[in-house]
Write an enzyme that holds these catalytic residues in place. Structure first.
Site, short mmCIF file in Angstrom:
data_model
loop_
_atom_site.label_atom_id
_atom_site.label_comp_id
_atom_site.label_asym_id
_atom_site.label_seq_id
_atom_site.Cartn_x
_atom_site.Cartn_y
_atom_site.Cartn_z
N ASP A 29 34.05 31.16 24.76
CA ASP A 29 34.06 32.38 25.58
C ASP A 29 35.03 33.37 24.94
O ASP A 29 36.13 33.02 24.53
CB ASP A 29 34.49 32.05 27.01
CG ASP A 29 34.19 33.19 27.97
OD1 ASP A 29 33.36 33.00 28.87
OD2 ASP A 29 34.80 34.29 27.82
N ASN A 84 28.00 30.43 37.69
CA ASN A 84 27.97 31.54 38.65
C ASN A 84 26.52 31.97 38.81
O ASN A 84 25.86 32.33 37.82
CB ASN A 84 28.83 32.70 38.14
CG ASN A 84 30.30 32.32 38.04
OD1 ASN A 84 30.82 31.60 38.89
ND2 ASN A 84 30.98 32.79 37.01
N GLY A 90 29.99 36.23 40.86
CA GLY A 90 30.74 36.48 39.64
C GLY A 90 29.91 36.46 38.37
O GLY A 90 30.46 36.59 37.27
N GLN A 91 28.59 36.32 38.50
CA GLN A 91 27.76 36.31 37.28
C GLN A 91 27.67 37.72 36.70
O GLN A 91 27.36 38.68 37.42
CB GLN A 91 26.35 35.78 37.58
CG GLN A 91 25.52 35.63 36.31
CD GLN A 91 24.16 34.97 36.54
OE1 GLN A 91 23.76 34.72 37.69
NE2 GLN A 91 23.44 34.71 35.46
N SER A 92 27.98 37.84 35.41
CA SER A 92 27.93 39.15 34.75
C SER A 92 26.91 39.18 33.61
O SER A 92 26.48 40.25 33.20
CB SER A 92 29.31 39.54 34.22
OG SER A 92 29.77 38.58 33.28
N HIS A 97 24.22 30.13 32.00
CA HIS A 97 25.27 29.54 31.17
C HIS A 97 26.16 28.64 32.01
O HIS A 97 26.43 28.94 33.18
CB HIS A 97 26.11 30.61 30.45
CG HIS A 97 26.60 31.70 31.34
ND1 HIS A 97 25.78 32.71 31.79
CD2 HIS A 97 27.82 31.95 31.87
CE1 HIS A 97 26.48 33.54 32.55
NE2 HIS A 97 27.72 33.10 32.62
P1 AMP Z 1 29.68 35.05 34.04
O1 AMP Z 1 30.67 36.02 34.63
O2 AMP Z 1 29.59 33.74 34.73
O3 AMP Z 1 28.33 35.70 33.82
O4 AMP Z 1 30.26 34.70 32.59
C1 AMP Z 1 30.02 35.47 31.46
C2 AMP Z 1 31.04 35.05 30.44
O5 AMP Z 1 30.59 35.49 29.17
C3 AMP Z 1 32.44 35.64 30.65
O6 AMP Z 1 33.38 34.58 30.80
C4 AMP Z 1 32.68 36.47 29.40
O7 AMP Z 1 34.00 36.42 28.95
C5 AMP Z 1 31.71 35.83 28.40
N1 AMP Z 1 31.24 36.68 27.34
C6 AMP Z 1 30.71 37.92 27.45
N2 AMP Z 1 30.34 38.38 26.25
C7 AMP Z 1 30.62 37.41 25.35
C8 AMP Z 1 30.46 37.29 23.94
N3 AMP Z 1 29.94 38.25 23.20
N4 AMP Z 1 30.87 36.14 23.35
C9 AMP Z 1 31.39 35.14 24.09
N5 AMP Z 1 31.57 35.20 25.42
C10 AMP Z 1 31.18 36.32 26.05
#
Ligand code: AMP
Length: 111
Positions: A29, A84, A90-92, A97
Site C-alpha cells: 500500500d 472495505n 471507507g472504500q476509495s 482488495h
Molecule cells: P480502500 O480505502 O479500502 O479502498 O483502500 C484503498 C487503498 O489503496 C488505500 O489504503 C490507499 O493507500 C491504497 N492505494 C491507492 N493508490 C495506490 C497505489 N497507486 N499503489 C498502492 N496503493 C494505493
C-alpha cells in the site's frame, strides 16, 4: 471503468509487487497504516465484495490464502485482513482488495 488498481494490473502504473499468480497480485500500500500493509487484488475486476457471485467463491478464498501467504512472507504471524465494502465503509478504490495489516499491535474495535 478502469481504476488505479486496474492500471497497476495492466502495468500502466508501477507498484511494489510482492506476489503474483494467474488470479491475483499483491503489492505494498502506497500509504501504509502499519509496518506491513499489503493489498491483495484479483485480476478479475470485481468492484467490491458485494459484487461477488457464487462463481467467485473459489477466487475470494484464493485471495484469503494469498493474504496469509504474503503475511508469512513479510515475517508476521499476527495480522488483520480488512475489506472495505462501499464508500461509507471507507472504500476509495472500486476494485476489490484485501488489506493485510500487521507488524504492530492492532487495537479493536477499528474506527
Ligand atoms: P480502500 O480505502 O479500502 O479502498 O483502500 C484503498 C487503498 O489503496 C488505500 O489504503 C490507499 O493507500 C491504497 N492505494 C491507492 N493508490 C495506490 C497505489 N497507486 N499503489 C498502492 N496503493 C494505493
Amino acid at each position: 471503468m478502469s481504476t488505479i488498481f486496474g492500471k497497476i494490473l495492466a502495468g500502466e502504473i508501477p507498484a511494489d509487487r510482492v506476489y503474483e499468480d494467474d488470479r491475483c497480485i499483491a503489492f505494498r500500500d502506497v500509504n501504509p497504516c502499519a509496518p506491513t500493509h499489503l493489498l491483495v487484488i484479483p485480476r478479475k475486476p470485481l468492484a467490491q465484495l458485494d459484487a461477488m457471485e457464487e462463481a467467485d467463491e473459489a477466487l475470494v478464498g484464493h485471495l484469503m490464502r494469498v493474504a496469509t501467504l504474503v503475511a508469512k512472507q513479510a515475517g508476521i504471524d499476527d495480522f488483520r485482513l480488512v475489506v472495505n465494502n462501499g464508500a461509507g465503509a471507507g472504500q476509495s478504490v472500486f476494485h476489490l482488495h484485501l488489506h493485510v495489516i500487521g507488524g504492530r499491535d492492532l487495537s479493536w474495535p477499528p474506527g
